[in-house]
Design an enzyme around this catalytic site. Sequence first.
Site, PDB file in Angstrom:
ATOM      1  N   GLU A  29      20.949  19.826  -0.507  1.00  0.00           N
ATOM      2  CA  GLU A  29      19.963  19.751  -1.631  1.00  0.00           C
ATOM      3  C   GLU A  29      19.464  18.593  -1.778  1.00  0.00           C
ATOM      4  OE1 GLU A  29      19.619  20.287  -6.659  1.00  0.00           O
ATOM      5  OE2 GLU A  29      21.831  19.654  -6.297  1.00  0.00           O
ATOM      6  N   GLU A  55      18.344  11.689  -2.932  1.00  0.00           N
ATOM      7  CA  GLU A  55      17.719  11.695  -4.181  1.00  0.00           C
ATOM      8  C   GLU A  55      16.827  10.237  -4.577  1.00  0.00           C
ATOM      9  OE1 GLU A  55      15.242  12.003  -7.904  1.00  0.00           O
ATOM     10  OE2 GLU A  55      16.861  13.961  -7.672  1.00  0.00           O
ATOM     11  N   ASP A 105       8.133  18.137  -6.978  1.00  0.00           N
ATOM     12  CA  ASP A 105       7.121  17.652  -7.366  1.00  0.00           C
ATOM     13  C   ASP A 105       6.215  18.325  -6.930  1.00  0.00           C
ATOM     14  OD1 ASP A 105       5.170  16.442  -8.137  1.00  0.00           O
ATOM     15  OD2 ASP A 105       6.097  14.234  -7.786  1.00  0.00           O
ATOM     16  N   LYS A 109      -2.729  16.724  -8.210  1.00  0.00           N
ATOM     17  CA  LYS A 109      -4.131  16.237  -7.916  1.00  0.00           C
ATOM     18  C   LYS A 109      -4.580  16.870  -6.717  1.00  0.00           C
ATOM     19  CE  LYS A 109      -2.895  12.745 -11.524  1.00  0.00           C
ATOM     20  NZ  LYS A 109      -3.109  11.786 -11.606  1.00  0.00           N
ATOM     21  N   ASP A 141       8.767  26.094 -10.998  1.00  0.00           N
ATOM     22  CA  ASP A 141       7.531  27.348 -11.163  1.00  0.00           C
ATOM     23  C   ASP A 141       6.415  26.796 -11.618  1.00  0.00           C
ATOM     24  OD1 ASP A 141       8.276  23.830 -12.642  1.00  0.00           O
ATOM     25  OD2 ASP A 141       6.670  24.179 -13.686  1.00  0.00           O
TER      26      ASP A 141
END
Length: 331
Positions: A29, A55, A105, A109, A141
Amino acid sequence: MIFRLADFHFPDSAARLYPDTPQRPWILEVGFGDGRFWPHYAATFPEAPNYLGVEISGVSLLKAERRLREAGLSNAVLTKLPATPLIREVVPAGSLDAIVVNFPDPWPKAGHAEHRLLRAPFFRLAASRLKPGGAVLLTTDHDEYFEFACREAEASGVMRAELTDPPPAALETKYARKWRELGLEVQHARFVPTHHPHVPHGTVARFPDSEDAPAVPHAILTLPAAFDPGAFHKHTARGGQTREDPVGWTVVLLELYRSLKQDGWVMLAHVVEGELTQEVLIGISARGDGSHLVRLASFGGPIITPGVKAAVGVVTDWLEEQGAAVRHRGY
């Protein structure tokens, strides 16, 4: 269990990382956040798969480790590293059953798309490390990023996208709950390899058990009688660019410290190789014959990469500029 970079082998194996459950599926993950996804997802299997979580947030690392420990998931390894170098250097070819990416993420921009994880090079790397039948599972999303990832998967030439509903466990993450409370929808895709390309591991090695091992990058030189460590100033060097690696390495020599334990000095160096960053110590210590040994130190658990070898070379070159006579280069 939390692993440092130096705790891994290059490449590693499920048999070493999970000695009690080596035969189980192996799932990685990327960006596990506070660790909510894995306990829910692992519960959907008859036996919890072996888990490797990566992470970049230290706070998330500690939260997730506690959550997985409380859930009794002992066959889980967590680490604080960028995903791409971990997958490339640690994971063997054809060994993963799935790579899970929940709410990455989106770097929304303009001009930031190059920072996105799910680009064509990542899909080629993922396809090389997945087993036949494995997949990259994306839940997000962010509609534009979702479309971007689907285009990049196709552009990779080794992946096809299957649009499906997300696994229920993906809707239990912190961000998924937030978006659902706001009435926002999420999208999910399984990116399935159509081809498993060969993506080689880099020239990366663990620090040997002995600092005296020849594999530790080093140099031997004679310093001038008038050597002045006070002449040191922050110094940056770049190199190592190739067709396969157009970025190469960047070495920044930050500080030169006097050693309190022995006759010599210690250089602090910042080494950047793509997404992988290390801060290493390079000792400059006196030898019995009057020469000095320049050598990578084991402190901090560095791994030996082309950039780390170059850092020893940059220190040696700087000392040579100060008048040192180099007798041997071992990097």
